[in-house]
Design an enzyme around this catalytic site. Sequence first.
Site, PDB file in Angstrom:
ATOM      1  N   LYS A  21       0.848  -1.201   0.000  1.00  0.00           N
ATOM      2  CA  LYS A  21       0.000   0.000   0.000  1.00  0.00           C
ATOM      3  C   LYS A  21       0.877   1.242   0.000  1.00  0.00           C
ATOM      4  CE  LYS A  21      -0.193   2.171   3.402  1.00  0.00           C
ATOM      5  NZ  LYS A  21      -0.116   2.875   4.701  1.00  0.00           N
TER       6      LYS A  21
ATOM      7  N   ASP B  29      -6.018   0.431   8.614  1.00  0.00           N
ATOM      8  CA  ASP B  29      -6.058   0.399   7.151  1.00  0.00           C
ATOM      9  C   ASP B  29      -6.250  -0.996   6.557  1.00  0.00           C
ATOM     10  OD1 ASP B  29      -3.533  -0.367   7.788  1.00  0.00           O
ATOM     11  OD2 ASP B  29      -2.531   1.344   6.869  1.00  0.00           O
TER      12      ASP B  29
HETATM   13  O1  C5P Z   1      -4.687   0.823  13.579  1.00  0.00           O
HETATM   14  P1  C5P Z   1      -3.266   0.397  13.578  1.00  0.00           P
HETATM   15  O2  C5P Z   1      -2.996  -0.789  14.443  1.00  0.00           O
HETATM   16  O3  C5P Z   1      -2.691   0.238  12.212  1.00  0.00           O
HETATM   17  O4  C5P Z   1      -2.462   1.618  14.212  1.00  0.00           O
HETATM   18  C1  C5P Z   1      -1.179   1.495  14.790  1.00  0.00           C
HETATM   19  C2  C5P Z   1      -0.924   2.719  15.645  1.00  0.00           C
HETATM   20  O5  C5P Z   1      -0.776   3.884  14.823  1.00  0.00           O
HETATM   21  C3  C5P Z   1      -2.044   3.059  16.601  1.00  0.00           C
HETATM   22  O6  C5P Z   1      -1.899   2.378  17.819  1.00  0.00           O
HETATM   23  C4  C5P Z   1      -1.890   4.556  16.779  1.00  0.00           C
HETATM   24  O7  C5P Z   1      -0.876   4.838  17.713  1.00  0.00           O
HETATM   25  C5  C5P Z   1      -1.374   4.999  15.421  1.00  0.00           C
HETATM   26  N1  C5P Z   1      -2.457   5.509  14.555  1.00  0.00           N
HETATM   27  C6  C5P Z   1      -2.992   6.764  14.814  1.00  0.00           C
HETATM   28  N2  C5P Z   1      -3.977   7.247  13.999  1.00  0.00           N
HETATM   29  C7  C5P Z   1      -4.425   6.538  12.956  1.00  0.00           C
HETATM   30  C8  C5P Z   1      -3.883   5.274  12.668  1.00  0.00           C
HETATM   31  C9  C5P Z   1      -2.890   4.794  13.492  1.00  0.00           C
HETATM   32  O8  C5P Z   1      -2.585   7.435  15.772  1.00  0.00           O
HETATM   33  N3  C5P Z   1      -5.380   7.034  12.179  1.00  0.00           N
END
Ligand code: C5P
Length: 297
Positions: A14, A155
């Site tokens: 991605k 995502d």
């Molecule tokens: O959702 P995911 O596990 O991919 O996100 C990893 C980390 O990235 C989250 O724990 C958060 O700290 C950060 N994040 C964020 N805002 C987003 C996506 C991710 O702060 N929109």
Amino acid sequence: MAPITRICEVAGAKLNLALHVRGRRPDGFHDLDSVFAFCVDGDELYVEPADTLSLAIAGPFAAGLSTGEDNLVLRAARALHQAWDRDEPARRVMDQAMGVPRGARITLVKHLPPASGIGGGSADAAATLRALTALWDLPDDLQVLHRIAASLGSDVAPCLMGQPLHVQGRGDEFVFLHDRAYHHWPVLLVNPGVPLGTGTVFANWDGVDHGPIDEPARFEAVARGGRNDLAAPAIVAVPLIADVLDALLGHDPVLVRMSGSGATCFALFASAAQRDTAAAAIRAAQPGWWILATRLT
Ligand code: C5P
């Protein structure tokens, strides 16, 4: 119909063609305004019929990855299994009668560097949902798949789509982009070999909203006016990222940017020949960097 013996899904890398961070949310995440595009190459996921669920990881980036229950691939498989209540007695009888397997032997061939801003783990989870939906002969219900995907990570749902998207919210709200200029670009991905945690980079964002993507529906506008607001905090953590961007800029690309929370950067080129020349030069100068020459879907 002959029974399925093996299904292969490619979990395409991605890319964030633009990633504007708009603000911190009360739930600890950040509101995003982003354009996602996907590469035709990425990790490969194989699923075969089995009585139970198992995961093996192979490939150049297998080392250090857990094959335990915390792996996003197994979490995706379990969530899909539960969503369709495959332990429910009536379903069990039906599956047995139809010869549908209740488990799966999953093999993930890891070609993409983990923790590198190109959605590897999310794309793997999305590929798992697609592959097991076919293997287990489940309804191809996008609403259910989207709900499961969003519960696994910000995502995963966009990765399920695998085509150009305008993404907002935490990363799980999106609309399809129809500008044909988003497709088929020869692209070079370069990573300096340093893993970078998404959470750390978001935590070091300066908190300033520099505005939305003006015209997400138009590739030209995104290429010209788009930014990656996580590039600055990522470069503070890994200064080598600035060298990667410089190396790509030296080859007359259409667009150069860091993807996601880094450290992978990418460049789109007008021709495959130009991309390959850039790849050869960067490979010769930086033999330790990871490089993938591919194209957008
Ligand atoms: O959702 P995911 O596990 O991919 O996100 C990893 C980390 O990235 C989250 O724990 C958060 O700290 C950060 N994040 C964020 N805002 C987003 C996506 C991710 O702060 N929109």
